[in-house]
Design a protein around this motif. Sequence first.
Motif, PDB file in Angstrom:
ATOM      1  N   VAL A 301      61.492 -16.174   0.987  1.00 53.18           N
ATOM      2  CA  VAL A 301      62.030 -16.787   2.137  1.00 53.18           C
ATOM      3  C   VAL A 301      62.544 -15.794   3.115  1.00 53.18           C
ATOM      4  O   VAL A 301      62.734 -14.614   2.757  1.00 53.18           O
ATOM      5  N   SER A 302      62.187 -16.065   4.376  1.00 57.06           N
ATOM      6  CA  SER A 302      62.357 -15.047   5.466  1.00 57.06           C
ATOM      7  C   SER A 302      63.995 -15.197   5.720  1.00 57.06           C
ATOM      8  O   SER A 302      64.620 -16.043   5.596  1.00 57.06           O
ATOM      9  N   SER A 303      64.106 -13.970   6.000  1.00 62.01           N
ATOM     10  CA  SER A 303      65.732 -13.838   6.392  1.00 62.01           C
ATOM     11  C   SER A 303      66.054 -14.641   7.650  1.00 62.01           C
ATOM     12  O   SER A 303      67.316 -15.177   7.772  1.00 62.01           O
ATOM     13  N   VAL A 304      65.141 -14.865   8.705  1.00 61.06           N
ATOM     14  CA  VAL A 304      65.315 -15.582   9.954  1.00 61.06           C
ATOM     15  C   VAL A 304      65.645 -17.157   9.577  1.00 61.06           C
ATOM     16  O   VAL A 304      66.381 -17.596  10.047  1.00 61.06           O
ATOM     17  N   LEU A 305      64.915 -17.651   8.705  1.00 57.86           N
ATOM     18  CA  LEU A 305      65.305 -19.171   8.236  1.00 57.86           C
ATOM     19  C   LEU A 305      66.587 -19.015   7.525  1.00 57.86           C
ATOM     20  O   LEU A 305      67.431 -20.162   7.601  1.00 57.86           O
ATOM     21  N   ILE A 306      67.005 -18.078   6.727  1.00 57.37           N
ATOM     22  CA  ILE A 306      68.316 -18.027   6.034  1.00 57.37           C
ATOM     23  C   ILE A 306      69.567 -18.030   7.136  1.00 57.37           C
ATOM     24  O   ILE A 306      70.446 -18.719   6.851  1.00 57.37           O
ATOM     25  N   ASP A 307      69.180 -17.107   8.212  1.00 51.42           N
ATOM     26  CA  ASP A 307      70.277 -17.324   9.189  1.00 51.42           C
ATOM     27  C   ASP A 307      70.503 -18.591  10.009  1.00 51.42           C
ATOM     28  O   ASP A 307      71.393 -18.880  10.227  1.00 51.42           O
ATOM     29  N   LYS A 335      65.837  -9.356  16.017  1.00 53.24           N
ATOM     30  CA  LYS A 335      65.781  -9.807  17.282  1.00 53.24           C
ATOM     31  C   LYS A 335      65.654 -11.340  16.905  1.00 53.24           C
ATOM     32  O   LYS A 335      66.423 -12.308  17.730  1.00 53.24           O
ATOM     33  N   ALA A 336      64.639 -11.713  16.207  1.00 56.05           N
ATOM     34  CA  ALA A 336      64.451 -13.127  15.856  1.00 56.05           C
ATOM     35  C   ALA A 336      65.776 -13.937  15.091  1.00 56.05           C
ATOM     36  O   ALA A 336      65.978 -14.909  15.448  1.00 56.05           O
ATOM     37  N   SER A 337      66.513 -13.122  14.395  1.00 55.75           N
ATOM     38  CA  SER A 337      67.840 -13.430  13.715  1.00 55.75           C
ATOM     39  C   SER A 337      68.570 -13.616  14.874  1.00 55.75           C
ATOM     40  O   SER A 337      69.667 -14.849  14.693  1.00 55.75           O
TER      41      SER A 337
END
Length: 453
Positions: A301-307, A335-337
Amino acid sequence: MKREEIKLFFAEDQLLDVERYIIETYWFETPYEPELAAAALASEQSTAQWKRPGIDEDLSIIHGAKVIGLEVIEKAAQSVFGHATNGRKYSRCIVRIAHPYINFGPKIPNFLTAVCGEGAFHSPYITAIKLLDVIFPDSYLSSFEGPKFGVEEIKKKLDARDRPVFIGVVKPNIGLSADDFADIAYEGWLGGLDIAKDDEMQADSPCSPLLARIQAVNKKRIEAEQKTGEPKIFLANITDEVDRLKELHDIAVENGAGAVMVNVMTVGLSAVRMLAKYAEVPIVGHFDFIAPFTRIPFFGVSSVLIDKLQRIAGCDAIVMPGFGTRMMTNEEDVKASVDVCLNKIGQIKRTLPIPGGSDWAGTLPLVYNKLRTVDFGFIMGRGVFNHPRGAAAGARSARQAWEAIIQHIPLDRYAMENIELYEAIEAFGEKNKDKFQPFDYKFSKTVTMEKEY
């Protein structure tokens, strides 16, 4: 799956009622026909068997997830895991799936079971898969409370509306007595820290019980506020078994903690949501136990989704991997997070992003230059508490770096008249060449982008 069955799990996105669906984006790899693999992915995470034998019905019409976009981005002779399949080419694809949320409702455990459970990660025909993002309609988000305080309340409480929030992780992180811990936090506050915090590994432990630590720290916090005239927060780590979170929250708040921290994925997103409804102070999420299933580029899973999920669950601030080589995180992912904390997500309040990793006064210009906003926490450990003159000087050096930035003065020049900043550069500059860079002085305006997520 037969050809006519595959068609059941494809749809034109413009024909769907978007308020009934979440939109998932996956990267996946398959040695079979991509359409077959994508349809099976949609089927397995929703209706799977979509009708009963001998009965004229089609449950996929209402409950089936639908492929609304499929792109083959490359072909390869073998899988990302190194396997080969009888001369077949592996197709690597991006797929967008509309998933009716009536199947699981506004419940994080059930949502995660659907989009990254057995149906997705054990789907037939797929050899590797990663969930990149999920877009939630406002109708779904309206059932979530999100952060109770958020960016605005945190910065208002600290009187830090026009600057970053300065945060120090007390070091040494484990092994200090309660009084020594409090003395070190106090020095940091005197130098200019807004928040002194527990390390993510320092919670309620036999070597440092939370009650003893926080009682000692709170006395020093009050003294620091009186001496500096500035509000201060102690951030207490209450990570523990789920059935103790409310108890430890109460211990922390009743003894003066201005915020509490939880290692979100070790206690679970649903536990954070429960705590957020109960909490009387801001909740800060930490990124422990996220890397094991986000760092692999072709699985997980992407870290951005977790954030994004941490924000929806109720985190008022999120500590995340920052820039530079220390955290081994792609700059665009950082940056995305940050964006996913600050940009619009339905009615959910904004979350304060705290990107970090071996930061100190000299890295503040780089971080600010990349983020283009004052709405972030600047978090330091050794950069404050390992300063040659001690924690007060370390915190003061970070404040001096900020003074240099807003006055458009290069750090090395400003350091000639500010001994704490000068000694920070002498102590840490050579070791951090990848992050100690000149500030872009053409940039003079802060920006908070309003992008829909």
